[in-house]
Design a protein around this motif. Sequence first.
Motif, PDB file in Angstrom:
ATOM      1  N   TRP A  53       0.924  -1.280   0.004  1.00  0.00           N
ATOM      2  CA  TRP A  53       0.007  -0.090  -0.022  1.00  0.00           C
ATOM      3  C   TRP A  53       0.863   1.285  -0.065  1.00  0.00           C
ATOM      4  N   ARG A  54       2.042   1.228   0.685  1.00  0.00           N
ATOM      5  CA  ARG A  54       2.917   2.513   0.683  1.00  0.00           C
ATOM      6  C   ARG A  54       3.407   2.679  -0.784  1.00  0.00           C
ATOM      7  N   LYS A  55       3.549   1.563  -1.402  1.00  0.00           N
ATOM      8  CA  LYS A  55       4.053   1.720  -3.066  1.00  0.00           C
ATOM      9  C   LYS A  55       3.074   2.748  -3.954  1.00  0.00           C
ATOM     10  N   ILE A  56       1.586   2.682  -3.591  1.00  0.00           N
ATOM     11  CA  ILE A  56       0.775   3.303  -4.255  1.00  0.00           C
ATOM     12  C   ILE A  56       0.378   4.802  -3.536  1.00  0.00           C
ATOM     13  N   GLY A  57       1.140   5.015  -2.438  1.00  0.00           N
ATOM     14  CA  GLY A  57       1.082   6.280  -1.947  1.00  0.00           C
ATOM     15  C   GLY A  57       0.225   6.408  -0.589  1.00  0.00           C
ATOM     16  N   VAL A  58      -0.077   5.159  -0.008  1.00  0.00           N
ATOM     17  CA  VAL A  58      -0.783   5.345   1.217  1.00  0.00           C
ATOM     18  C   VAL A  58       0.416   5.349   2.226  1.00  0.00           C
ATOM     19  N   ALA A  59       0.031   6.365   3.424  1.00  0.00           N
ATOM     20  CA  ALA A  59       0.778   6.394   4.577  1.00  0.00           C
ATOM     21  C   ALA A  59       0.241   5.300   5.480  1.00  0.00           C
ATOM     22  N   VAL A  60       0.843   4.400   5.680  1.00  0.00           N
ATOM     23  CA  VAL A  60       0.353   3.201   6.565  1.00  0.00           C
ATOM     24  C   VAL A  60       0.910   3.238   7.914  1.00  0.00           C
ATOM     25  N   ASN A  61      -0.213   3.403   8.911  1.00  0.00           N
ATOM     26  CA  ASN A  61       0.285   3.255  10.429  1.00  0.00           C
ATOM     27  C   ASN A  61      -0.177   1.809  10.779  1.00  0.00           C
ATOM     28  N   THR A  62       0.956   1.166  11.752  1.00  0.00           N
ATOM     29  CA  THR A  62       0.424  -0.085  12.132  1.00  0.00           C
ATOM     30  C   THR A  62       0.059  -0.040  13.656  1.00  0.00           C
ATOM     31  N   ASN A  63      -0.917  -1.052  14.062  1.00  0.00           N
ATOM     32  CA  ASN A  63      -0.981  -0.884  15.454  1.00  0.00           C
ATOM     33  C   ASN A  63      -1.132  -2.502  15.748  1.00  0.00           C
ATOM     34  N   VAL A  64      -0.071  -2.992  16.510  1.00  0.00           N
ATOM     35  CA  VAL A  64      -0.271  -4.401  16.767  1.00  0.00           C
ATOM     36  C   VAL A  64      -0.688  -4.643  18.236  1.00  0.00           C
ATOM     37  N   ILE A  65      -1.553  -5.175  18.617  1.00  0.00           N
ATOM     38  CA  ILE A  65      -2.170  -5.440  19.879  1.00  0.00           C
ATOM     39  C   ILE A  65      -1.750  -6.593  20.602  1.00  0.00           C
ATOM     40  N   ASP A  66      -1.282  -6.446  21.810  1.00  0.00           N
ATOM     41  CA  ASP A  66      -0.960  -7.639  22.659  1.00  0.00           C
ATOM     42  C   ASP A  66      -2.183  -8.133  23.325  1.00  0.00           C
ATOM     43  N   THR A  67      -2.890  -9.065  22.827  1.00  0.00           N
ATOM     44  CA  THR A  67      -4.116  -9.453  23.669  1.00  0.00           C
ATOM     45  C   THR A  67      -3.934 -10.214  24.833  1.00  0.00           C
ATOM     46  N   ALA A  68      -2.396 -10.623  25.092  1.00  0.00           N
ATOM     47  CA  ALA A  68      -2.283 -11.248  26.494  1.00  0.00           C
ATOM     48  C   ALA A  68      -2.174 -10.070  27.597  1.00  0.00           C
ATOM     49  N   ASP A  69      -2.259  -8.737  27.177  1.00  0.00           N
ATOM     50  CA  ASP A  69      -1.881  -7.863  27.985  1.00  0.00           C
ATOM     51  C   ASP A  69      -3.193  -7.460  28.386  1.00  0.00           C
ATOM     52  N   PRO A  70      -3.805  -7.489  29.776  1.00  0.00           N
ATOM     53  CA  PRO A  70      -5.254  -7.127  29.917  1.00  0.00           C
ATOM     54  C   PRO A  70      -5.535  -5.470  29.861  1.00  0.00           C
ATOM     55  N   SER A  71      -4.295  -4.809  29.935  1.00  0.00           N
ATOM     56  CA  SER A  71      -4.549  -3.495  29.860  1.00  0.00           C
ATOM     57  C   SER A  71      -5.169  -3.047  28.412  1.00  0.00           C
ATOM     58  N   THR A  72      -4.667  -3.493  27.583  1.00  0.00           N
ATOM     59  CA  THR A  72      -5.066  -3.436  26.300  1.00  0.00           C
ATOM     60  C   THR A  72      -6.387  -3.346  25.986  1.00  0.00           C
ATOM     61  N   ASN A  73      -7.214  -4.262  26.562  1.00  0.00           N
ATOM     62  CA  ASN A  73      -8.635  -4.516  26.092  1.00  0.00           C
ATOM     63  C   ASN A  73      -9.031  -4.647  24.798  1.00  0.00           C
ATOM     64  N   PHE A  74      -8.443  -5.424  24.047  1.00  0.00           N
ATOM     65  CA  PHE A  74      -8.530  -5.482  22.741  1.00  0.00           C
ATOM     66  C   PHE A  74     -10.168  -5.384  22.264  1.00  0.00           C
ATOM     67  N   VAL A  75     -10.862  -6.145  22.694  1.00  0.00           N
ATOM     68  CA  VAL A  75     -12.295  -6.429  22.471  1.00  0.00           C
ATOM     69  C   VAL A  75     -12.908  -5.045  22.474  1.00  0.00           C
ATOM     70  N   GLN A  76     -12.697  -4.344  23.749  1.00  0.00           N
ATOM     71  CA  GLN A  76     -13.619  -3.141  24.024  1.00  0.00           C
ATOM     72  C   GLN A  76     -12.811  -2.117  23.280  1.00  0.00           C
ATOM     73  N   ASN A  77     -11.431  -1.595  23.255  1.00  0.00           N
ATOM     74  CA  ASN A  77     -10.890  -0.606  22.800  1.00  0.00           C
ATOM     75  C   ASN A  77     -10.633  -0.679  21.318  1.00  0.00           C
ATOM     76  N   ILE A  78     -10.541  -1.773  20.818  1.00  0.00           N
ATOM     77  CA  ILE A  78     -10.293  -1.716  19.341  1.00  0.00           C
ATOM     78  C   ILE A  78     -11.515  -2.602  18.462  1.00  0.00           C
ATOM     79  N   LEU A  79     -11.986  -3.740  18.771  1.00  0.00           N
ATOM     80  CA  LEU A  79     -13.044  -4.170  18.038  1.00  0.00           C
ATOM     81  C   LEU A  79     -14.365  -3.528  18.300  1.00  0.00           C
ATOM     82  N   GLN A  80     -14.726  -3.324  19.487  1.00  0.00           N
ATOM     83  CA  GLN A  80     -16.196  -2.714  19.644  1.00  0.00           C
ATOM     84  C   GLN A  80     -16.093  -1.379  19.312  1.00  0.00           C
ATOM     85  N   ALA A  81     -15.064  -0.625  19.538  1.00  0.00           N
ATOM     86  CA  ALA A  81     -14.966   0.732  19.293  1.00  0.00           C
ATOM     87  C   ALA A  81     -14.870   1.134  18.037  1.00  0.00           C
TER      88      ALA A  81
END
Length: 248
Positions: free
Chosen positions: A132-160
Motif C-alpha cells: 500500500w505504501r508503494k501506491i502512496g498510502v501512509a500506513v500506520n500499524t497497530n499491533v495489539i498484545d491481547t495477552a496484556d489485559p490493559s489493552t482490552n482489545f475487544v472493547q478498545n479496538i473491536l467494539q470501538a
Amino acid sequence: NTLQIDKANYTLTTQPVNSGVYAMFNTLSPILKDKAVRKALQVGTDTAEIRKSLPTDVSPLDLPFTNDQISGADVPKAVPVDIKKAQALLDQAGWIMKNGTRSKGDQRLALTVATTKNGQYEEALEALAGQWRKIGVAVNTNVIDTADPSTNFVQNILQARNYDVLLYELLIGADPDVYAYWHSSQIGVNGYNFSSYANGAADDALASARSRLEPELRNVKYKAFAKQWIDDAPAIGLYQPVSEYVYN
C-alpha cells in the motif's frame, strides 16, 4: 517452531481450517467510506505475494467464505491485481501523489491498520503495508498484545471500531452462513460486522440464504452475495489458515 522439527524422524502435515484472514475496511472511516479508495486498495493488493511472505503454506481466500463452500461455473472471482489501475483510481478520486504519499487538499491518505500480536498476522501486515505504501498510502500499524489485559482489545479496538483497517481472522465454520459478519443488522458495538458493511442487495441475499434448506437455492443466494461483496470491497480476503500436525 516448525523449523526445529527433526524432519528425518517426524512428518509435518497441514490441514486448512474453516476460517479466513481478511483485511477489513472500516467503511465508516472518513477515507474508506469512499468506495473508489477501497477498490484502489483491492486491485493494489497482491495477496499471492502476501501468502508467500508467511512462514507456513496457506491457501488463497478470495471470497467471504472458505474455499469450496459455494460451487458452480459462475462462482465470482477475485479482482486481478492491477497497480496501474489502483494508481488511476486514486488519481481520479483526487488523491495526488507527492513525495511518495498521496494527499487531497490538506488531508493525507493515511490509514491505521490494526491486528493482534501473532507471528503470521504480523508478517501479513508487513507485506500488506509495503504494497500500500508503494501506491502512496501512509500506513500506520497497530499491533495489539491481547495477552496484556490493559489493552482490552475487544472493547478498545473491536467494539470501538478503532481502526481504518482490521487484519483479523473470521471463524466461518463448515456452513457458509456469514450473516453475522456482513449483514447490516450486525453493525454496532455488539455486532461482528467489523467493516460496518451495509448493502441492501447483500442483506437480502444473506437473509434469504439462511432461511432456505435447499442447498441449490442457498448456493445461488451466496453467489449473489459474494458478487456484491467483491464489487463493494468492504474487505480483502488474504488467506485461509491451516493447522499444522507433527507425527512419526
